[in-house]
Design an enzyme around this catalytic site. Structure first.
Site, PDB file in Angstrom:
ATOM      1  N   HIS A  34     -30.718  11.527  26.663  1.00 56.44           N
ATOM      2  CA  HIS A  34     -30.570  12.636  26.339  1.00 56.44           C
ATOM      3  C   HIS A  34     -29.639  13.102  25.441  1.00 56.44           C
ATOM      4  CE1 HIS A  34     -31.322  16.730  27.880  1.00 56.44           C
ATOM      5  NE2 HIS A  34     -30.037  17.081  27.668  1.00 56.44           N
ATOM      6  N   GLU A  35     -28.589  12.592  25.369  1.00 64.27           N
ATOM      7  CA  GLU A  35     -27.420  13.390  24.393  1.00 64.27           C
ATOM      8  C   GLU A  35     -27.739  12.673  23.062  1.00 64.27           C
ATOM      9  OE1 GLU A  35     -25.818  15.783  25.205  1.00 64.27           O
ATOM     10  OE2 GLU A  35     -26.124  15.718  27.321  1.00 64.27           O
ATOM     11  N   HIS A  38     -29.858  14.935  21.162  1.00 67.05           N
ATOM     12  CA  HIS A  38     -29.106  16.161  20.610  1.00 67.05           C
ATOM     13  C   HIS A  38     -28.258  15.625  19.257  1.00 67.05           C
ATOM     14  CE1 HIS A  38     -30.046  18.664  23.654  1.00 67.05           C
ATOM     15  NE2 HIS A  38     -29.252  18.151  24.588  1.00 67.05           N
TER      16      HIS A  38
END
Length: 463
Positions: A34-35, A38
């Site tokens: 997920h990170e 980003h």
């Protein structure tokens, strides 16, 4: 301490590395994915990333890369974050155009070159892309995992067939018969029993329309699934819709059959004789389920039950109720695997949204919302089943992580995206003061949900 909680404590204590390790491994992988979404899009957009952390709190171990990003593992392994240059906190709830001075000097204004690397200085489209990349990569990761399973192991497919019907169930009342093949549910075509099960389990008090093929004749049936509360081995409860059709499976144990067509029998031999005498006919059997007896309407076929005549065969003690192969494994080519993975991801997403919506309307109890304890228990259970089950569970959790992060709650990615949508419409950013209050409110909501979910887990284990 109740029996359920005591049993779970003993189970987890005896398999602490399996349960704890499986949970932390799955969670850490999904947080990293997920990170990284980003981080990667931020780098493509020219934003400097100051910190990439797995976990919160004090740093345990880390290093700096050539771009100036601090990669680290932190003490509390229940999430993670990336901190963009220019943001005042990891949640991007505010920003500053000041840079910390070196050697104790007072903060100074950003240079023009530094400003170009700041997250807040990017266009609303680039900021939205960076934020959206986190949930998006969770979905992409789930699709990749499922597609890999479907290519290399294969997709287990159980036909959408009603091999038997539970007497008195919603299916029985609606007119379902043994060997009905379900073609559509509410107009949507289905091919697998899993699709039938998933559609029915989230329908509570809602009539459903089924199109079925009955011996070559296509007919339409309407049934309202009955509410059924289930409890897993850890004591966690959930409510699901139950139709009352039995999937094609390995068959029914002869030892559990206590009556045929209402006639109770004393020995397995008498059961076999009665069953063989009724092959090809539609009749009822009574099963001993331990706590209760359950009636079932069946129509077993002689060609599927020849083993009942042979004491030396493996199927001598099994009544086969399906009309064909109970399950097959389909190994997809790459394109077919991706298509099947996308379809599965979509199905999980829509079912999850429907269940969450039912919690808001009161149709489904909010006590079904699970927290860290329940997720950890499921992760350990899947690890015990095997690596394939754990991979499937990881894909399911990745879908849910991506979906939840898209909810328009301040502090979540969806909340940021909502602010950016407003900014795009009005032609300017929402005031930082309003955003600060909104993020505080969002934090309170998230903390409340987390406390409520974990309290649910504890209460269901204790009571």
């Amino acid at each position: 301490m109740t029996t359920s909680m005591a049993e779970m404590f003993q189970l987890v204590a005896g398999n602490i590395w399996l349960y704890g390790g499986s949970f932390l491994l799955v969670l850490s992988i999904l947080v990293f994915i997920h990170e990284f979404g980003h981080y990667y899009i931020a780098r493509l957009c020219g934003v400097r990333v100051e910190v990439f952390s797995i976990g919160f709190g004090r740093e345990i171990w880390g290093f700096n890369d050539k771009h100036g990003t601090r990669w680290k593992f932190s003490l509390i392994p229940l999430g993670g974050y990336v901190k963009m240059f220019g943001d005042s906190d990891p949640a991007s709830a505010g920003h500053s155009d000041k840079v910390k001075g070196e050697g104790g000097e007072a903060p100074r204004a950003m240079t023009e070159a530094e400003r170009k690397e700041a997250f807040f200085a990017k266009s609303v489209g680039k900021r939205a892309a960076i934020v959206f990349a986190g949930p998006a990569i969770n979905y992409l990761f789930a699709i990749v995992l499922l597609a890999g399973l479907f290519m290399f192991h294969g997709q287990d497919v159980t036909p959408a067939e009603s091999s038997a019907v539970i007497a008195g169930s919603a299916a029985d009342k609606a007119g379902f018969k043994p060997h009905d093949v379900i073609l559509t549910i509410d107009g949507q075509p289905i091919d697998r029993f899993d699709e039938l099960r998933r559609s029915v389990m989230v329908k509570l008090d809602t009539p459903m329309e089924f199109t079925v093929n009955r011996a070559g004749e296509v007919i339409t049936l309407t049934a309202t699934p009955e509410r059924m509360e289930t409890e897993d081995r850890h004591g966690f409860k959930s409510t699901r819709g139950m139709l009352g059709v039995i999937s094609p499976g390995d068959g029914l144990a002869i030892d559990n059959i206590v009556a045929v067509n209402g006639q109770r029998t004393e020995t397995p031999e008498a059961i076999r004789t009665a069953l063989l005498a009724n092959m090809g006919k539609t009749f009822t059997i009574m099963l001993d389920r331990g706590a209760k007896e359950e009636g079932m309407v069946v129509q077993p076929l002689l060609e599927q039950n020849q083993d009942l005549k042979n004491p030396e065969s493996e199927g001598y003690n099994v009544l086969v109720v399906a009309q064909g192969a109970p399950q097959k494994t389909i190994r997809h080519n790459p394109i077919g695997a991706v298509g099947a993975a996308v379809a599965e991801t979509w199905s999980v997403t829509t079912s999850t949204l429907e269940a969450i919506g039912q919690m808001f309307t009161g149709t489904r109890s909010a006590t079904e919302l699970g927290g860290i304890i329940r997720i950890g228990a499921l992760a350990g259970d899947m690890a015990q089943v095997g690596i394939l089950a754990l991979i499937s569970f990881t894909a399911l959790l990745s879908i849910n992580l991506g979906l939840i992060n898209l909810f328009p709650i301040p502090m979540l990615d969806g909340g940021h995206l909502a602010f950016y949508a407003v900014e795009a419409v009005k032609g300017g950013p929402i005031s930082e003061q309003f955003q600060e209050y909104a993020f505080r409110f969002g934090l309170a909501i998230l903390v409340g949900i987390m406390l409520f979910a974990n309290l649910n887990d504890i209460v269901q284990l204790v009571l």
